[in-house]
Enzyme design. Structure first.
Site, PDB file in Angstrom:
ATOM      1  N   LYS A 245       0.828  -1.063   0.198  1.00 47.20           N
ATOM      2  CA  LYS A 245       0.017   0.027   0.032  1.00 47.20           C
ATOM      3  C   LYS A 245       0.992   1.204   0.047  1.00 47.20           C
ATOM      4  O   LYS A 245       1.363   1.665   0.971  1.00 47.20           O
ATOM      5  CB  LYS A 245      -0.929  -0.147   1.263  1.00 47.20           C
ATOM      6  CG  LYS A 245      -2.160   0.988   0.978  1.00 47.20           C
ATOM      7  CD  LYS A 245      -2.579   1.648   2.313  1.00 47.20           C
ATOM      8  CE  LYS A 245      -1.726   2.611   2.827  1.00 47.20           C
ATOM      9  NZ  LYS A 245      -1.725   4.087   2.206  1.00 47.20           N
TER      10      LYS A 245
ATOM     11  N   GLY B 188       6.234   4.539   8.813  1.00 44.24           N
ATOM     12  CA  GLY B 188       5.358   5.913   9.026  1.00 44.24           C
ATOM     13  C   GLY B 188       5.605   6.841  10.334  1.00 44.24           C
ATOM     14  O   GLY B 188       6.613   6.428  11.108  1.00 44.24           O
ATOM     15  N   SER B 189       4.550   7.241  10.512  1.00 47.92           N
ATOM     16  CA  SER B 189       4.486   7.954  11.917  1.00 47.92           C
ATOM     17  C   SER B 189       4.475   7.158  13.224  1.00 47.92           C
ATOM     18  O   SER B 189       3.873   5.937  13.168  1.00 47.92           O
ATOM     19  CB  SER B 189       3.319   9.127  11.944  1.00 47.92           C
ATOM     20  OG  SER B 189       2.225   8.346  11.860  1.00 47.92           O
TER      21      SER B 189
ATOM     22  N   GLY C  39       2.091   3.853  14.007  1.00 47.14           N
ATOM     23  CA  GLY C  39       2.733   2.750  14.388  1.00 47.14           C
ATOM     24  C   GLY C  39       2.339   1.917  15.875  1.00 47.14           C
ATOM     25  O   GLY C  39       2.082   0.891  15.747  1.00 47.14           O
TER      26      GLY C  39
ATOM     27  N   GLU D 279       9.248   1.067  11.393  1.00 52.11           N
ATOM     28  CA  GLU D 279      10.327   2.386  10.910  1.00 52.11           C
ATOM     29  C   GLU D 279       9.681   3.507  11.113  1.00 52.11           C
ATOM     30  O   GLU D 279       8.785   3.806  10.359  1.00 52.11           O
ATOM     31  CB  GLU D 279      10.597   1.820   9.485  1.00 52.11           C
ATOM     32  CG  GLU D 279      11.647   0.713   9.151  1.00 52.11           C
ATOM     33  CD  GLU D 279      12.783   0.643   9.956  1.00 52.11           C
ATOM     34  OE1 GLU D 279      13.241   1.599  10.252  1.00 52.11           O
ATOM     35  OE2 GLU D 279      13.302  -0.535   9.861  1.00 52.11           O
TER      36      GLU D 279
ATOM     37  N   CYS E  93      13.317  10.903   7.925  1.00 49.64           N
ATOM     38  CA  CYS E  93      12.876  10.167   9.079  1.00 49.64           C
ATOM     39  C   CYS E  93      14.236  10.433   9.970  1.00 49.64           C
ATOM     40  O   CYS E  93      14.161  10.617  10.901  1.00 49.64           O
ATOM     41  CB  CYS E  93      12.581   8.612   9.155  1.00 49.64           C
ATOM     42  SG  CYS E  93      13.693   7.617   8.137  1.00 49.64           S
TER      43      CYS E  93
ATOM     44  N   GLU F 271       9.070  15.737  16.393  1.00 48.96           N
ATOM     45  CA  GLU F 271       9.600  15.472  14.945  1.00 48.96           C
ATOM     46  C   GLU F 271       8.668  16.915  14.210  1.00 48.96           C
ATOM     47  O   GLU F 271       7.373  16.606  14.167  1.00 48.96           O
ATOM     48  CB  GLU F 271       9.030  14.106  14.474  1.00 48.96           C
ATOM     49  CG  GLU F 271       9.678  13.893  13.250  1.00 48.96           C
ATOM     50  CD  GLU F 271       9.355  12.522  12.430  1.00 48.96           C
ATOM     51  OE1 GLU F 271       8.088  12.296  12.585  1.00 48.96           O
ATOM     52  OE2 GLU F 271      10.183  12.096  12.038  1.00 48.96           O
TER      53      GLU F 271
END
Ligand code: NAD
Length: 499
Positions: free
Chosen positions: A192, A245-246, A250, A267, A301, A398
Site C-alpha cells: 500500500k 510511517g509516523s 505505528g 520504522e 525520518c 518531530e
C-alpha cells in the site's frame, strides 16, 4: 481527471495520467472501489490526477490472491529463479530510470537531480542486493546435548503474506526496500503506497506484470491509510505487517495487530541529534549538517534535526549552515536549477509553519528562513533556529520539515552530559557525530540511544547496512541479512536417530 500546464515531463505521459490509476490485484488491473483521491503536484498545489483508492473489499481480494499465490507456482519456484526475477525487475527499472525519476519528482517535488542520480539508482541497488539473498537464506545444523543420537537443524521459511505500508517521503525507495526482501524470502505481498504518492508504485506494478512473477505474488493497493492500511493490518490472512510511517500510526498498528499476533516491524519517526566538536573538519561538518536537514525539504525520518555544537565554534557552524540554507534555490522538482523542493502537502506546510511559530513564541530565534515564500505550491524556506532549549516543542517533537534547532555545549570532555542531551528524546533513530578524535567517536557511538550512528558523515545508507530505530522510532531492521530474515520464520527440526 485534470491535467495542468506546468507539468513539464519530458517523457511520454504514462497511463497513470491518461487513465485513472488502478489497483493491481491477482495479476489484473482493476478499478478501486474506495475513496476518490487527488494526486497533487506539490510544486504548484494543482491536481494532476485523480483515482479511486482501495476499499477494504479490494484489500480483501488482494490478500486472498496473495494467500493463494503462496500455495502455487511461487512456493515451488527455486530460490535462484526468485532472485532472477528480482534482478530482472532491477534491470527493467534501470531501463526506465529517467521516466521513474521524472514521475517521482513530479509527484513529490524532489529535485530531478536527486531522483535521477540518487533515489531511483538506490531502488535498483536494493533490488539487486536482495536478489542475491534469495539463494542464501539457510538454516544450520546444531549440536545438542541430549542423550542418544540426534540430527538437529534449523530452516528458514517464508513468513507468508506480507502487508507493506509505506509513507510519501521516499515513495519508490520505501516500497522497494520492503518488496525486495519480502520477495527474496519467498513471501507474497500486498503493497500500500501512501495516498499522496501512488504514482511510481503503480508504474512499478506495470513493469512487474511483464517480467514473469506469478499472478497474485505482488498486489498493489493505493488508498487511504484508515481504509486500505487498516484493512491490511487487521486481515487474518496477512502474516506480517511491515510499516514505515509516523509513530502514532505505528502505535495504533501495535494495538490492531495484537489480537492476531501477526508479525510487525515498525520504522517510525525521528528527532536525530548532530554533535559537532571543535576538532572536527568543520567545513565538511557544516555542509553535511545542512544536507542532512534540508535534503528532501527535511522530510527524512533520519534527518539531523537537533544540532549540539561546541560553543567555541558555534558561531562559525551556525552561520555556515544558515548561509547554505539561504543559498538553496526553491523550486519544483522538474524545474531547472531547483536545489530544494516543496513539502508534500498544504497540511505538511501548515504543520511546519506552526512549529516554527511555536518555537519563536517559546524563545527560539531565527538565523535563517522561518516563512513560506510567496509562490504557489507547498514551500517553506529552510530554517535555522538558535537559542533552542529542551522544553520547546521544536526540540522535542518531530517536525518533518526543513527546520534545524541548534544548542551548544561548552566542555568537550563532559561526554556523559553531552550524550545525555542527545539521548533526551522519545525517539532513537539516527545520530551523527563530528570529531577527529577516534576514541571519543567510539565512546559516544556506544552511548548513543540510536539505531544508526554515523561518524563524520550524514549518509552511510547502503543495502547491506541494517537500518532501524529504538524507542519511539520503532523496531525491526531493514536492509542487510537482518532485513530479509525479517520475512522468514526460523523452524527447528530435531530428529532422534538413535538405534
Ligand atoms: P503516516 O503514519 O501518516 O502514514 C504512513 C503510511 O501509513 C501511509 O501509507 C498511510 O496511508 C498509512 N496509514 C495511515 N493510517 C493508517 C492506519 N490507521 N492503518 C494502517 N495504515 C495507515 O506517516 P506519513 O505522514 O505518511 O510519513 C511521515 C512519517 O513517516 C514521519 O513520522 C517519518 O519520520 C516516518 N518515516 C520513518 C522512516 C523510517 O525508516 N524510520 C522513513 C520514512 C518516514
Amino acid at each position: 481527471m485534470m491535467s495542468h500546464e506546468t507539468t513539464t515531463l519530458t517523457i511520454p505521459k504514462p497511463q497513470i495520467f491518461t487513465q485513472p490509476l488502478k489497483l493491481l490485484i491477482d495479476g489484473d488491473w482493476v478499478d478501486g472501489s474506495g475513496d476518490a483521491l487527488d494526486i497533487h503536484d506539490p510544486s504548484t498545489g494543482q491536481v494532476i490526477s485523480t483515482f479511486t483508492g482501495a476499499s477494504a473489499d479490494d484489500v480483501d481480494r488482494a490478500v486472498r490472491a496473495a494467500s493463494r499465490a503462496l500455495e502455487g507456482e511461487w512456493s515451488t519456484m527455486p530460490p535462484s529463479v526468485r532472485g532472477r526475477l528480482l534482478w530482472r525487475l532491477a534491470d527493467a527499472l534501470e531501463e526506465h530510470l529517467e521516466e521513474f525519476a521524472q514521475l517521482e519528482s513530479l509527484n513529490t517535488g524532489k529535485p530531478l537531480r536527486v531522483t535521477r542520480s540518487f533515489e531511483i539508482p538506490q531502488a535498483i541497488d536494493i533490488l539487486r542486493y536482495n536478489a542475491g539473498w534469495a539463494t542464501k537464506l539457510n538454516g544450520e545444523t546444531r549440536d545438542v546435548s541430549l542423550p542418544g543420537e540426534w540430527h538437529t537443524y534449523t530452516m528458514r521459511r517464508p513468513l507468508g503474506v506480507a502487508g507493506l505500508i509505506v509513507p510519501w517521503n521516499n515513495p519508490l525507495v520505501m516500497a522497494v526496500a520492503k518488496l525486495a526482501p519480502a520477495l527474496a524470502a519467498g513471501c507474497t505481498v500486498v503493497l500500500k503506497p501512501a495516498e499522496l504518492t501512488p504514482v511510481t508504485a503503480a508504474r512499478l506494478g506495470e513493469l512487474v506484470c511483464d517480467l514473469g512473477f506469478p499472478a497474485g505474488v505482488i498486489n498493489i493497493v493505493p488508498g487511504l491509510g484508515t481504509v486500505a492500511g487498516e484493512a491490511i493490518a487487521t486481515h487474518p490472512l496477512v502474516d506480517k505487517v511491515s510499516f514505515t510511517g509516523s509513530t502514532a500510526v505505528g502505535q495504533h498498528l501495535q494495538r490492531t495487530t495484537a489480537a492476531s499476533l501477526k508479525r510487525l516491524s515498525l520504522e517510525l519517526g525521528g528527532k536525530s541529534p548532530v554533535l559537532i566538536f571543535a576538532d572536527a573538519d568543520l567545513d565538511r561538518a557544516i555542509d553535511s549538517a545542512a544536507l542532512s536537514i534540508f535534503s528532501n525539504s527535511g522530510q527524512i525520518c533520519a534527518a539531523g534535526s537537533r544540532l549540539y555544537v561546541q560553543s567555541s565554534v558555534a558561531d562559525r557552524v551556525i552561520d555556515g549552515i544558515s548561509e547554505r540554507a539561504k543559498a538553496l534555490s526553491l523550486g519544483g522538482g522538474l524545474e531547472e536549477g531547483t536545489t530544494m523542493g516543496p513539502l508534500i502537502s498544504a497540511r505538511q506546510r501548515e504543520r511546519v509553519l506552526r512549529y516554527i511559530g511555536e518555537g519563536l513564541e517559546q524563545g527560539a530565534e531565527l538565523a535563517a528562513g522561518g516563512f513560506a515564500p510567496d509562490r504557489p505550491g507547498f514551500f517553506v524556506q529552510p530554517t535555522v533556529l538558535t537559542n533552542a532549549a529542551p522544553g520547546m516543542s521544536v526540540v522535542a517533537e518531530e517536525i518533518f520539515g526543513p527546520v534545524l534547532v541548534t544548542q551548544t555545549f561548552d566542555d568537550p570532555e563532559e561526554l556523559d552530559a553531552i550524550v545525555g542531551r542527545a539521548n533526551n528524546s522519545v525517539y532513537g533513530l539516527s545520530a551523527y557525530v563530528w570529531t577527529r578524535d577516534l576514541a571519543r567517536a567510539h565512546r559516544i557511538a556506544r552511548r548513543l540511544a540510536a539505531g544508526n550512528v554515523r561518524v563524520n558523515t550524514h549518509s552511510g545508507m547502503d543495502p547491506n547496512m541494517p537500518f532501524g530505530g529504538v524507542k519511539a522510532s520503532g523496531y525491526g531492521k531493514e536492509n542487510g541479512r537482518e532485513g530479509v530474515e525479517a520475512y522468514t520464520e526460523l523452524t527447528s527440526v530435531a530428529m532422534n536417530i538413535g538405534a
